[in-house]
Design a protein around this motif. Structure first.
Motif, PDB file in Angstrom:
ATOM      1  N   ALA A   1      -7.111   2.306   5.192  1.00 62.04           N
ATOM      2  CA  ALA A   1      -8.591   2.090   5.129  1.00 62.04           C
ATOM      3  C   ALA A   1      -9.258   2.638   3.685  1.00 62.04           C
ATOM      4  O   ALA A   1      -9.746   2.004   3.124  1.00 62.04           O
ATOM      5  CB  ALA A   1      -9.401   2.862   6.335  1.00 62.04           C
ATOM      6  N   ARG A   2      -8.193   3.755   3.316  1.00 64.95           N
ATOM      7  CA  ARG A   2      -8.768   4.300   2.200  1.00 64.95           C
ATOM      8  C   ARG A   2      -8.188   3.349   0.776  1.00 64.95           C
ATOM      9  O   ARG A   2      -8.812   3.422  -0.101  1.00 64.95           O
ATOM     10  CB  ARG A   2      -8.661   5.671   2.058  1.00 64.95           C
ATOM     11  CG  ARG A   2      -9.074   6.612   2.839  1.00 64.95           C
ATOM     12  CD  ARG A   2      -8.967   7.865   2.479  1.00 64.95           C
ATOM     13  NE  ARG A   2      -7.577   8.273   2.271  1.00 64.95           N
ATOM     14  CZ  ARG A   2      -7.128   9.749   1.905  1.00 64.95           C
ATOM     15  NH1 ARG A   2      -8.146  10.468   1.847  1.00 64.95           N
ATOM     16  NH2 ARG A   2      -5.936   9.786   1.862  1.00 64.95           N
ATOM     17  N   VAL A   3      -6.685   3.429   1.017  1.00 72.61           N
ATOM     18  CA  VAL A   3      -6.188   2.537  -0.064  1.00 72.61           C
ATOM     19  C   VAL A   3      -6.300   1.087  -0.333  1.00 72.61           C
ATOM     20  O   VAL A   3      -6.570   0.658  -1.317  1.00 72.61           O
ATOM     21  CB  VAL A   3      -4.609   2.613   0.354  1.00 72.61           C
ATOM     22  CG1 VAL A   3      -3.857   1.976  -0.979  1.00 72.61           C
ATOM     23  CG2 VAL A   3      -4.202   4.194   0.293  1.00 72.61           C
TER      24      VAL A   3
ATOM     25  N   THR B   1       0.793  -1.404  -0.041  1.00 72.61           N
ATOM     26  CA  THR B   1      -0.306   0.170   0.060  1.00 72.61           C
ATOM     27  C   THR B   1       0.963   1.267  -0.156  1.00 72.61           C
ATOM     28  O   THR B   1       0.596   2.262  -0.360  1.00 72.61           O
ATOM     29  CB  THR B   1      -0.871  -0.007   1.135  1.00 72.61           C
ATOM     30  OG1 THR B   1      -0.090   0.064   2.308  1.00 72.61           O
ATOM     31  CG2 THR B   1      -1.883  -1.051   1.122  1.00 72.61           C
ATOM     32  N   GLY B   2       1.997   0.844   0.411  1.00 73.05           N
ATOM     33  CA  GLY B   2       3.035   2.181   0.491  1.00 73.05           C
ATOM     34  C   GLY B   2       2.485   3.295   1.671  1.00 73.05           C
ATOM     35  O   GLY B   2       2.863   4.507   1.975  1.00 73.05           O
ATOM     36  N   THR B   3       1.598   2.945   2.603  1.00 72.35           N
ATOM     37  CA  THR B   3       1.565   3.918   3.641  1.00 72.35           C
ATOM     38  C   THR B   3       1.266   2.787   4.955  1.00 72.35           C
ATOM     39  O   THR B   3       1.062   1.851   5.080  1.00 72.35           O
ATOM     40  CB  THR B   3       0.146   4.322   3.604  1.00 72.35           C
ATOM     41  OG1 THR B   3      -0.105   5.148   4.267  1.00 72.35           O
ATOM     42  CG2 THR B   3      -1.043   3.655   3.219  1.00 72.35           C
ATOM     43  N   LEU B   4       1.430   3.635   5.930  1.00 72.02           N
ATOM     44  CA  LEU B   4       1.151   3.013   7.378  1.00 72.02           C
ATOM     45  C   LEU B   4       0.282   3.672   8.301  1.00 72.02           C
ATOM     46  O   LEU B   4      -0.254   2.894   9.435  1.00 72.02           O
ATOM     47  CB  LEU B   4       2.737   3.142   8.207  1.00 72.02           C
ATOM     48  CG  LEU B   4       3.717   2.307   7.437  1.00 72.02           C
ATOM     49  CD1 LEU B   4       5.107   2.699   8.132  1.00 72.02           C
ATOM     50  CD2 LEU B   4       3.698   0.739   8.069  1.00 72.02           C
ATOM     51  N   ASN B   5      -0.308   4.529   7.895  1.00 77.69           N
ATOM     52  CA  ASN B   5      -1.527   5.255   8.728  1.00 77.69           C
ATOM     53  C   ASN B   5      -2.731   4.517   8.645  1.00 77.69           C
ATOM     54  O   ASN B   5      -3.194   4.344   7.294  1.00 77.69           O
ATOM     55  CB  ASN B   5      -1.495   6.740   8.096  1.00 77.69           C
ATOM     56  CG  ASN B   5      -2.431   7.592   8.952  1.00 77.69           C
ATOM     57  OD1 ASN B   5      -3.460   7.360   9.182  1.00 77.69           O
ATOM     58  ND2 ASN B   5      -1.827   8.510   9.521  1.00 77.69           N
ATOM     59  N   MET B   6      -3.273   4.183   9.716  1.00 74.62           N
ATOM     60  CA  MET B   6      -4.275   3.192   9.487  1.00 74.62           C
ATOM     61  C   MET B   6      -5.670   3.970   8.705  1.00 74.62           C
ATOM     62  O   MET B   6      -6.600   3.317   8.130  1.00 74.62           O
ATOM     63  CB  MET B   6      -4.655   2.783  10.853  1.00 74.62           C
ATOM     64  CG  MET B   6      -3.782   1.700  11.410  1.00 74.62           C
ATOM     65  SD  MET B   6      -4.539   0.656  12.531  1.00 74.62           S
ATOM     66  CE  MET B   6      -4.632   1.601  14.149  1.00 74.62           C
ATOM     67  N   ALA B   7      -6.082   5.370   8.754  1.00 72.29           N
ATOM     68  CA  ALA B   7      -7.187   5.674   8.083  1.00 72.29           C
ATOM     69  C   ALA B   7      -6.583   5.830   6.713  1.00 72.29           C
ATOM     70  O   ALA B   7      -7.602   5.576   5.824  1.00 72.29           O
ATOM     71  CB  ALA B   7      -7.231   7.209   8.782  1.00 72.29           C
TER      72      ALA B   7
END
Lengths: 511, 136
Positions: free
Chosen positions: A195-197, A186-192
């Motif tokens: 949730a979008r990705v 996903t390339g992200t670690l922020n949970m919000a």
């Protein structure tokens, strides 16, 4: 108060507690004061947080001035606020109880520092909105629990420590590996942001595989079947206040992580994960309760019941309806209070009756009828008898599973309730009802002479039993809060909007 | 390059799994170390290995152009510190257990959960433990 302060204070209080207790390491009395003050600070901060989110708002804050999703977010919603509040409550109750017994010996080994460290890790895990940050809080919680478990260094504890440390280290390393794979996808670690990705990813099969990796790693933390072996191997070797705070909080952080990730991140393929979680929940309930039936050490019986009760908390994810998730939240809240209280009472039984081994105690109802009543409240609540808190939480999860057609799950839940009652009656018969063994008179006289110990040990027990009764008799606000928290979990947009400030466009999956 | 690193990751996990299944606690510690390092490698791989340029934003620029992904480096740094301290603790715990219990064999460690029915004779247990002693 601003959202920043509301979300950071519950973490700051134990963090300051850790630092000050470490500085005051040569002054045990000062450490006790600091530790109690920090726990009280945590309780007050968590009440403020709950008051701010109880109407259904989600609050979030970003650290270091980074725009989301690049910095670490802290998010408070109804579920996490309730968990933090219950942590604060346990911190104070067990903190007071922990001032008796072998407290001097424990203080020489940094008891207060580790205790506050454990609370720090737990509250951080409840509030963070970043999955790598969740790993860091897990580690803080773990290293503190390693220290607390091996505090004293008896042969028994070293043996238990090896199994506890090894299995938990493997589980967290596996967690980190899962985080790495998630980041790679996903390339992200922020949970919000996740949730979008995640719904936009092409390869949803890989997402399901990843979801099962997270289920395994959080399942090992939550002590579900077949990953629970570290728990009954280790818990019974620690002293009463330490095992009480372990029983209250550690596995529940795993349950919290399962509920959070499977409502926020991995809800896409519930048709595949649902039956797996259902099977896990049934086996967890049954093996736990059967393990408890085989033992005669009160701590080992209660340890196996932790495992057994975790199964009920998985109903929410297994059934995946708003009612079931709300029921799971109510179950976690009820269970933390009841289970901690039972371990505190086990400590009293040991001190007054002379042993944790049920075969060597007895006659406590004759000498301390009030303790018998105090035991029956959490014990019958654990088994799910009305009008106690356990009845309403069991009622909610089983009603939810029946409504969704999960007949086997509901039947297992009811049967395990009866077996739980059997275990509790066994403790009652052996420790309270049967005649006292000959040599127990002396320990009882020592207990009755020690007025300070009695007040310190029994006041948290009375308070927790009163809370259990309150939830049982005035269930309406608690049930209502849990159900609304469950609905809030299923509506991901509130969480995402709180972190990003406003409804934002779904970004493309980054490399 | 990525397939090679992915293969190395797989081999490390396999080695770690083999070591972790051993009954000798010394090998278990080594297994935990290898598993931790394999995990760090997986984080590194997850961040893609395109560029070798240090992730520095040039003067006058506002965004990173052509540099390596800095986030995995930060994550690995955190993970290394954590796994270092945990393995240090584990080693001390295992060593004190070895001294107090007189064995490195996990099967012989039955202090916390004693066998109820059949008691293993003490000398046999110690013989088994001696066999498991690491070579000096």
């Amino acid at each position: 108060m601003t959202a920043d302060l509301l979300l950071t204070l519950p973490v700051l209080a134990p963090a300051i507690g850790v630092a000050l207790c470490a500085l005051a390491w040569s002054h045990p009395l000062l450490q006790r004061l600091i530790s109690l003050a920090a726990s009280l600070g945590l309780l007050c901060a968590s009440v403020a947080l709950l008051l701010a989110v109880r109407d259904g708002t989600v609050i979030a804050t970003q650290f270091g001035g980074w725009a989301p999703p690049f910095g670490i977010s802290f998010v408070g919603d109804m579920f996490s606020a309730a968990m933090v509040l219950i942590t604060g409550l346990m911190a104070v109750a067990v903190g007071i109880y922990g001032l008796v017994g072998d407290v001097e010996a424990r203080e020489n080994a940094f008891y207060h520092v580790l205790y506050q460290g454990l609370l720090l890790g737990v509250t951080g895990a409840f509030l963070t909105g970043d999955i790598f940050n969740l790993y860091v809080w897990f580690e803080i919680m773990l290293i503190s629990s390693f220290g607390l478990l091996s505090l004293g260094g008896t042969r028994e504890q070293l043996d238990a420590g090896i199994k506890y440390v090894t299995l938990n280290l493997i589980a967290t390393t596996f967690f980190l590996m899962s985080v790495a794979f998630l980041y790679g996808m996903t390339g992200t670690l922020n949970m919000a942001d996740l949730a979008r990705v995640i719904p936009t990813l092409e390869n949803q099969g890989l997402v399901t595989a990843l979801a099962l990796m997270f289920l395994a790693t959080f399942g090992a933390k939550a002590a579900v079947f077949p990953l629970f072996y570290w728990l009954p191997a280790a818990y019974h070797t620690a002293s009463a206040p330490i095992v009480a705070i372990f029983a209250a909080l550690l596995t529940k952080v795993g349950v919290y992580a399962i509920i959070r990730t499977f409502t926020l991140l991995f809800d896409g393929d519930a048709g595949y994960t649902g039956p797996i979680v259902t099977a896990v929940a049934i086996f967890t309930m049954v093996t736990g309760v059967l393990g408890a039936a085989a033992h005669f050490d009160i701590r080992r019986i209660l340890s196996f019941h932790i495992v057994s009760q975790i199964g009920y908390m998985l109903f929410g994810i297994a059934v995946a309806t708003p009612l079931a998730i709300g029921g799971s939240i109510l179950y976690v809240i009820h269970h933390i209070i009841v289970k901690a209280n039972l371990f505190l009472i086990a400590g009293v039984v040991n001190r007054a009756g002379g042993s944790f081994d049920l075969k060597q105690t007895g006659g406590l109802y004759r000498t301390m009828p009030m303790l018998g009543v105090l035991f029956l409240i959490p014990a019958l609540s654990l088994a799910g008898l009305p009008p106690l808190s356990g009845f309403w939480s069991k009622f909610t999860v089983i009603k939810a599973s029946l409504e969704a057609g999960h007949i086997v799950l509901a039947t297992a839940g009811l049967a395990v309730g009866i077996l739980t009652l059997y275990s509790m009656i066994k403790i009652w018969n052996e420790a309270f009802w049967k005649a006292a063994p000959d040599q127990s008179g002396q320990t009882m006289r020592r207990w009755q002479a020690d007025r300070r110990a009695r007040i310190i040990m029994l006041s948290p027990v009375v308070v927790l039993a009163a809370i259990t009764l309150t939830i049982g008799l005035f269930a309406e606000p608690f049930v209502d809060y849990s159900l609304r928290a469950g609905e809030q979990l299923l509506d991901k947009s509130a969480y995402i909007d709180a972190v990003f400030g406003a409804p934002a466009q779904v970004t493309e999956a980054r490399p | 390059m990525e397939p090679v690193f992915a293969l190395a990751f797989g081999v490390m996990v396999a080695v770690a799994a083999y070591l972790l299944m051993s009954r000798n606690v010394l090998r278990v510690v080594l297994g935990l170390l290898v598993l931790g390092n394999a995990t760090n490698l997986s984080i590194f791989l997850a961040g893609r290995m395109g560029s070798r340029t240090p992730p520095l934003v040039a003067a006058g620029e506002t965004a990173l152009v052509g540099g390596a992904n800095p986030l995995p480096q930060a994550l690995i740094l955190t993970a290394i510190v954590i796994s270092f301290s945990l393995v240090a603790f584990t080693t001390v715990l295992f060593e004190s257990a070895h001294r107090r219990l007189g064995t490195v064999d996990t099967d012989a460690m039955r202090e916390a959960e004693p066998e109820a029915a059949k008691k293993v004779p003490n000398d046999r247990r110690q013989a088994a433990a001696r066999k498991m002693e690491p070579a000096e």
